[in-house]
Design a protein around this motif. Structure first.
Motif, PDB file in Angstrom:
ATOM      1  N   SER A 279       0.664  -1.088   0.048  1.00  0.00           N
ATOM      2  CA  SER A 279       0.043  -0.215   0.053  1.00  0.00           C
ATOM      3  C   SER A 279       0.906   1.296   0.048  1.00  0.00           C
ATOM      4  O   SER A 279       0.588   2.279  -0.705  1.00  0.00           O
ATOM      5  N   THR A 280       1.931   1.285   0.696  1.00  0.00           N
ATOM      6  CA  THR A 280       2.921   2.409   0.771  1.00  0.00           C
ATOM      7  C   THR A 280       3.510   2.862  -0.489  1.00  0.00           C
ATOM      8  O   THR A 280       3.589   3.767  -0.891  1.00  0.00           O
ATOM      9  N   TRP A 281       4.025   1.539  -0.829  1.00  0.00           N
ATOM     10  CA  TRP A 281       4.986   1.874  -2.187  1.00  0.00           C
ATOM     11  C   TRP A 281       3.965   2.076  -3.544  1.00  0.00           C
ATOM     12  O   TRP A 281       4.389   3.168  -4.352  1.00  0.00           O
ATOM     13  N   ALA A 282       2.793   1.751  -3.402  1.00  0.00           N
ATOM     14  CA  ALA A 282       1.930   2.253  -4.582  1.00  0.00           C
ATOM     15  C   ALA A 282       1.506   3.662  -4.390  1.00  0.00           C
ATOM     16  O   ALA A 282       1.542   4.243  -5.299  1.00  0.00           O
ATOM     17  N   ALA A 283       1.145   3.824  -3.148  1.00  0.00           N
ATOM     18  CA  ALA A 283       0.846   5.140  -3.137  1.00  0.00           C
ATOM     19  C   ALA A 283       1.780   6.165  -3.189  1.00  0.00           C
ATOM     20  O   ALA A 283       1.595   7.290  -3.745  1.00  0.00           O
ATOM     21  N   THR A 284       3.102   5.853  -2.967  1.00  0.00           N
ATOM     22  CA  THR A 284       4.243   6.759  -3.086  1.00  0.00           C
ATOM     23  C   THR A 284       4.510   6.747  -4.842  1.00  0.00           C
ATOM     24  O   THR A 284       4.676   8.033  -5.005  1.00  0.00           O
ATOM     25  N   ALA A 285       4.215   5.664  -5.570  1.00  0.00           N
ATOM     26  CA  ALA A 285       4.557   5.818  -6.904  1.00  0.00           C
ATOM     27  C   ALA A 285       3.309   6.823  -7.471  1.00  0.00           C
ATOM     28  O   ALA A 285       3.695   7.301  -8.509  1.00  0.00           O
ATOM     29  N   LEU A 286       2.190   6.597  -7.007  1.00  0.00           N
ATOM     30  CA  LEU A 286       0.941   7.380  -7.477  1.00  0.00           C
ATOM     31  C   LEU A 286       1.186   8.997  -6.959  1.00  0.00           C
ATOM     32  O   LEU A 286       0.748   9.746  -7.776  1.00  0.00           O
ATOM     33  N   MET A 287       1.835   9.188  -6.002  1.00  0.00           N
ATOM     34  CA  MET A 287       2.026  10.557  -5.550  1.00  0.00           C
ATOM     35  C   MET A 287       2.937  10.955  -6.413  1.00  0.00           C
ATOM     36  O   MET A 287       2.940  12.425  -6.699  1.00  0.00           O
ATOM     37  N   PHE A 288       4.036  10.302  -7.220  1.00  0.00           N
ATOM     38  CA  PHE A 288       5.048  10.621  -8.145  1.00  0.00           C
ATOM     39  C   PHE A 288       4.050  11.172  -9.513  1.00  0.00           C
ATOM     40  O   PHE A 288       4.323  12.016  -9.901  1.00  0.00           O
ATOM     41  N   LEU A 289       3.138  10.286  -9.654  1.00  0.00           N
ATOM     42  CA  LEU A 289       2.476  10.614 -10.850  1.00  0.00           C
ATOM     43  C   LEU A 289       1.430  11.632 -10.734  1.00  0.00           C
ATOM     44  O   LEU A 289       1.138  12.425 -11.590  1.00  0.00           O
ATOM     45  N   SER A 290       0.984  11.650  -9.656  1.00  0.00           N
ATOM     46  CA  SER A 290      -0.117  13.070  -9.114  1.00  0.00           C
ATOM     47  C   SER A 290       0.524  14.284  -9.360  1.00  0.00           C
ATOM     48  O   SER A 290       0.239  15.233  -9.796  1.00  0.00           O
ATOM     49  N   GLY A 291       1.938  14.239  -8.700  1.00  0.00           N
ATOM     50  CA  GLY A 291       2.707  15.576  -8.990  1.00  0.00           C
ATOM     51  C   GLY A 291       2.928  15.834 -10.255  1.00  0.00           C
ATOM     52  O   GLY A 291       2.849  16.976 -10.533  1.00  0.00           O
ATOM     53  N   ALA A 292       3.234  14.850 -11.070  1.00  0.00           N
ATOM     54  CA  ALA A 292       3.399  15.091 -12.312  1.00  0.00           C
ATOM     55  C   ALA A 292       2.228  15.646 -13.114  1.00  0.00           C
ATOM     56  O   ALA A 292       2.429  16.797 -13.805  1.00  0.00           O
ATOM     57  N   SER A 293       1.228  15.149 -12.893  1.00  0.00           N
ATOM     58  CA  SER A 293      -0.058  15.758 -13.356  1.00  0.00           C
ATOM     59  C   SER A 293      -0.473  16.844 -13.085  1.00  0.00           C
ATOM     60  O   SER A 293      -0.914  17.735 -13.929  1.00  0.00           O
ATOM     61  N   LEU A 294      -0.327  17.121 -11.663  1.00  0.00           N
ATOM     62  CA  LEU A 294      -0.868  18.394 -11.010  1.00  0.00           C
ATOM     63  C   LEU A 294       0.024  19.399 -11.416  1.00  0.00           C
ATOM     64  O   LEU A 294      -0.380  20.659 -12.210  1.00  0.00           O
ATOM     65  N   TYR A 295       1.417  19.459 -11.241  1.00  0.00           N
ATOM     66  CA  TYR A 295       2.502  20.704 -11.274  1.00  0.00           C
ATOM     67  C   TYR A 295       2.585  20.606 -12.754  1.00  0.00           C
ATOM     68  O   TYR A 295       3.018  21.934 -13.270  1.00  0.00           O
ATOM     69  N   GLY A 296       2.641  19.750 -13.616  1.00  0.00           N
ATOM     70  CA  GLY A 296       2.807  19.642 -14.925  1.00  0.00           C
ATOM     71  C   GLY A 296       1.679  20.648 -15.657  1.00  0.00           C
ATOM     72  O   GLY A 296       1.982  21.597 -16.492  1.00  0.00           O
ATOM     73  N   ALA A 297       0.555  20.099 -15.191  1.00  0.00           N
ATOM     74  CA  ALA A 297      -0.781  20.842 -15.832  1.00  0.00           C
ATOM     75  C   ALA A 297      -0.567  22.215 -15.483  1.00  0.00           C
ATOM     76  O   ALA A 297      -1.173  23.288 -16.251  1.00  0.00           O
ATOM     77  N   MET A 298      -0.175  22.616 -14.166  1.00  0.00           N
ATOM     78  CA  MET A 298      -0.194  24.106 -13.790  1.00  0.00           C
ATOM     79  C   MET A 298       0.653  24.995 -14.438  1.00  0.00           C
ATOM     80  O   MET A 298       0.719  25.837 -14.236  1.00  0.00           O
ATOM     81  N   LEU A 299       1.627  24.392 -15.103  1.00  0.00           N
ATOM     82  CA  LEU A 299       2.753  24.876 -16.070  1.00  0.00           C
ATOM     83  C   LEU A 299       1.827  25.341 -17.289  1.00  0.00           C
ATOM     84  O   LEU A 299       1.968  26.240 -17.821  1.00  0.00           O
ATOM     85  N   LEU A 300       1.196  24.167 -17.972  1.00  0.00           N
ATOM     86  CA  LEU A 300       0.278  24.361 -19.096  1.00  0.00           C
ATOM     87  C   LEU A 300      -0.677  25.256 -19.303  1.00  0.00           C
ATOM     88  O   LEU A 300      -0.764  26.186 -20.229  1.00  0.00           O
ATOM     89  N   LEU A 301      -1.623  25.068 -18.035  1.00  0.00           N
ATOM     90  CA  LEU A 301      -3.038  25.767 -18.241  1.00  0.00           C
ATOM     91  C   LEU A 301      -2.620  27.184 -18.330  1.00  0.00           C
ATOM     92  O   LEU A 301      -3.219  27.880 -19.069  1.00  0.00           O
ATOM     93  N   PRO A 302      -1.847  27.895 -17.269  1.00  0.00           N
ATOM     94  CA  PRO A 302      -1.692  29.376 -17.465  1.00  0.00           C
ATOM     95  C   PRO A 302      -1.176  29.788 -18.681  1.00  0.00           C
ATOM     96  O   PRO A 302      -1.358  30.830 -19.362  1.00  0.00           O
ATOM     97  N   LEU A 303      -0.084  29.008 -19.279  1.00  0.00           N
ATOM     98  CA  LEU A 303       0.510  29.307 -20.510  1.00  0.00           C
ATOM     99  C   LEU A 303      -0.377  29.139 -21.769  1.00  0.00           C
ATOM    100  O   LEU A 303      -0.346  30.153 -22.714  1.00  0.00           O
ATOM    101  N   TYR A 304      -1.535  28.356 -21.613  1.00  0.00           N
ATOM    102  CA  TYR A 304      -2.345  28.037 -22.623  1.00  0.00           C
ATOM    103  C   TYR A 304      -3.382  29.301 -22.704  1.00  0.00           C
ATOM    104  O   TYR A 304      -3.558  29.985 -23.754  1.00  0.00           O
ATOM    105  N   TRP A 305      -3.734  29.964 -21.406  1.00  0.00           N
ATOM    106  CA  TRP A 305      -4.777  30.901 -21.711  1.00  0.00           C
ATOM    107  C   TRP A 305      -4.066  32.333 -22.045  1.00  0.00           C
ATOM    108  O   TRP A 305      -4.431  32.953 -22.799  1.00  0.00           O
ATOM    109  N   GLN A 306      -2.700  32.349 -21.674  1.00  0.00           N
ATOM    110  CA  GLN A 306      -2.009  33.429 -21.826  1.00  0.00           C
ATOM    111  C   GLN A 306      -1.335  33.643 -23.059  1.00  0.00           C
ATOM    112  O   GLN A 306      -1.555  34.753 -23.754  1.00  0.00           O
ATOM    113  N   GLN A 307      -0.636  32.590 -23.550  1.00  0.00           N
ATOM    114  CA  GLN A 307       0.141  32.654 -24.965  1.00  0.00           C
ATOM    115  C   GLN A 307      -0.937  32.324 -26.185  1.00  0.00           C
ATOM    116  O   GLN A 307      -0.844  32.823 -27.243  1.00  0.00           O
TER     117      GLN A 307
END
Length: 471
Positions: free
Chosen positions: A267-295
């Motif tokens: 349970s811990t290692w699966a949650a850890t791996a998913l936290m990695f992916l959720s970080g990529a999805s969350l923060y990655g999109a937080m780069l793209l979304l403002p840039l999409y609206w602005q650029q």
């Protein structure tokens, strides 16, 4: 979701910790919208001003691995208070910065305080809460943790639209002061736990490893992408140091700076791996979304921030449903549902152009927010299932490192994809479409990995020693 069944002492600790920690959570993204204004006001180039974010990130990497040992030496309440004071000091100094170098130096002070607070926040709440109550407690804790990074750009855009960039840091002052008062009143005094020697070898391996990895990933957006020496050398060195730390920690077990034995729990290692992916999805999109609206859509920073509000609202509203489903289904199915919502709601942006209806995209952002808010509760609950009290700080550090590195990796990869696609196709629309499809891919992998989480809700035996204890 009602919190009436949660131990009152644990709830008081959670309230005090969240009140102090919200400033740090918001700070992870609130400054990102101000880099252009900072560059102009402080007379620094983009390459220099980017270190306002990078220096903060590297400071987090230095201090996060030491939190478990510091908690054992000082006790949780003392460490929390000291870290909150340091973050408050750094915020005030940042608001007084007179040049780019001074602001970068003060961001390091902020990062050292914030880096200690982020994993400690989860540790204190989990150690104060009986395992049977952790799902309900996560309904309280996951709210600011999930919503903070999403609301950061919104609040940042509003502040910049109404006033000076210095208020991005001054806004932390009342939040920190409230947090200090509540910590003094609501968090019970605790006795320091482990007083063993600091694992100097582990510290010499893990902290530089994280700094090197985060530094390398932060340089990816420059010329050459991943192939540039400023990226390759830190990433290779960081990876080598990380492998060396893993080998060292496995040999040292409980005496290691971070005990990796917690990852023996599926349970811990699966949650850890998913936290990695959720970080990529969350923060990655937080780069793209403002840039999409602005650029692509020509919005201002304030306009882009306002258009992200539906995502924050969705994240806030999904909390009760996520807890309800977690109690009746399992961490596995709530995580699957959350990541599916995130992925499906990102698809409209992968198909969008410069003239796509804003109403439809805002509706998609609302659904995306529902998914992001939903996945945090099962992941944060599953990460600590079955762990002993003394293992909780180590699990907090491991999951936080995974999310931090995952977020940096997601931002770096999507920045390269956006830049190379724009250069290769000559079309900014196609570049954004391709980058958003990669974000959908991150969530698709997360959906598959979610099936490793516990398949049915576990009825944990009462653990009054956890409910009544504090660390």
């Amino acid at each position: 979701m009602s919190t009436s069944k949660i131990d009152p002492g644990a709830l008081r600790t959670a309230i005090a910790v969240i009140a102090g920690g919200i400033a740090v959570i918001l700070d992870s993204t609130i400054v990102s919208v101000a880099l252009h204004e900072l560059s102009i006001d402080l007379g620094a180039g983009v390459g220099t001003i980017q270190w306002v974010s990078t220096a903060y990130l590297l400071a987090l990497g230095v201090v996060i691995p030491t939190v478990g040992w510091l908690q054992g030496r000082l006790g949780a309440k003392r460490l929390w208070t000291a870290a909150l004071v340091l973050f408050l000091l750094g915020s005030v100094l940042c608001s007084l910065a007179w040049s780019a170098p001074s602001l970068i130096a003060f961001r390091v002070v902020q990062g050292l305080g914030g880096g200690a607070m982020i994993p400690l926040m989860t540790t204190m709440i989990m150690q104060a809460t009986a395992e049977r109550d952790r799902g309900r407690m996560m309904s309280v804790v996951a709210l600011p943790i999930a919503a903070g990074p999403i609301l950061g750009p919104v609040i940042g855009g509003l502040i910049l639209g109404a006033g000076d960039w210095r208020w991005l840091f001054l806004v932390n002052v009342p939040l920190c002061l409230i947090g200090l008062v509540l910590a003094a009143r609501l968090i019970p005094a605790d006795v320091p736990g482990r007083r063993g020697r600091l694992d100097l070898v582990g510290l010499a391996l893990l902290s530089p490893a994280l700094v090197a990895l985060l530094w390398g990933l932060s340089n990816v957006s420059g010329d050459g992408g991943f192939a540039h020496p400023d990226v390759l050398v830190p990433l290779a060195g960081g990876a080598a140091l990380l492998v060396a730390f893993v080998l060292w920690a496995l040999r040292r077990r409980g005496a290691a700076l971070v005990d990796l034995e917690v990852l023996r729990s599926r349970s811990t290692w699966a949650a850890t791996a998913l936290m990695f992916l959720s970080g990529a999805s969350l923060y990655g999109a937080m780069l793209l979304l403002p840039l999409y609206w602005q650029q692509l859509r020509g919005m201002t920073a304030l306009g882009a921030g306002l258009l992200l509000i539906p995502q924050g609202v969705g994240s806030l509203l999904s909390r009760p449903a996520a807890v309800h489903l977690l109690e009746r289904l399992s961490a596995r199915w709530v995580s699957v549902l959350g990541f599916v919502l995130v992925g499906v709601a990102t698809v409209p942006f992968a198909l969008a152009g410069a003239h796509t209806g804003i109403g439809a995209l805002m509706a998609a952002l609302f659904v995306r927010g529902l998914g992001l808010g939903m996945v945090m509760i099962p992941l944060m609950t599953a990460a600590f299932v079955g762990l002993e009290r003394e293992q909780v700080p180590h699990a907090s550090i491991v999951t936080r490192i995974a999310q931090q590195v995952g977020g940096s990796a997601g931002v770096a990869l999507l920045a390269v994809i956006l830049a190379t696609s724009a250069a290769g196709t000559g079309s900014l629309t196609e570049a954004f479409d391709r980058a958003f499809w990669w974000t959908v891919g991150f969530t698709g992998v997360a959906v598959l990995l979610s099936f490793v989480l516990p398949g049915r809700a576990r009825a944990a035996e009462p653990q009054p020693e956890l409910a009544g204890a504090r660390s």
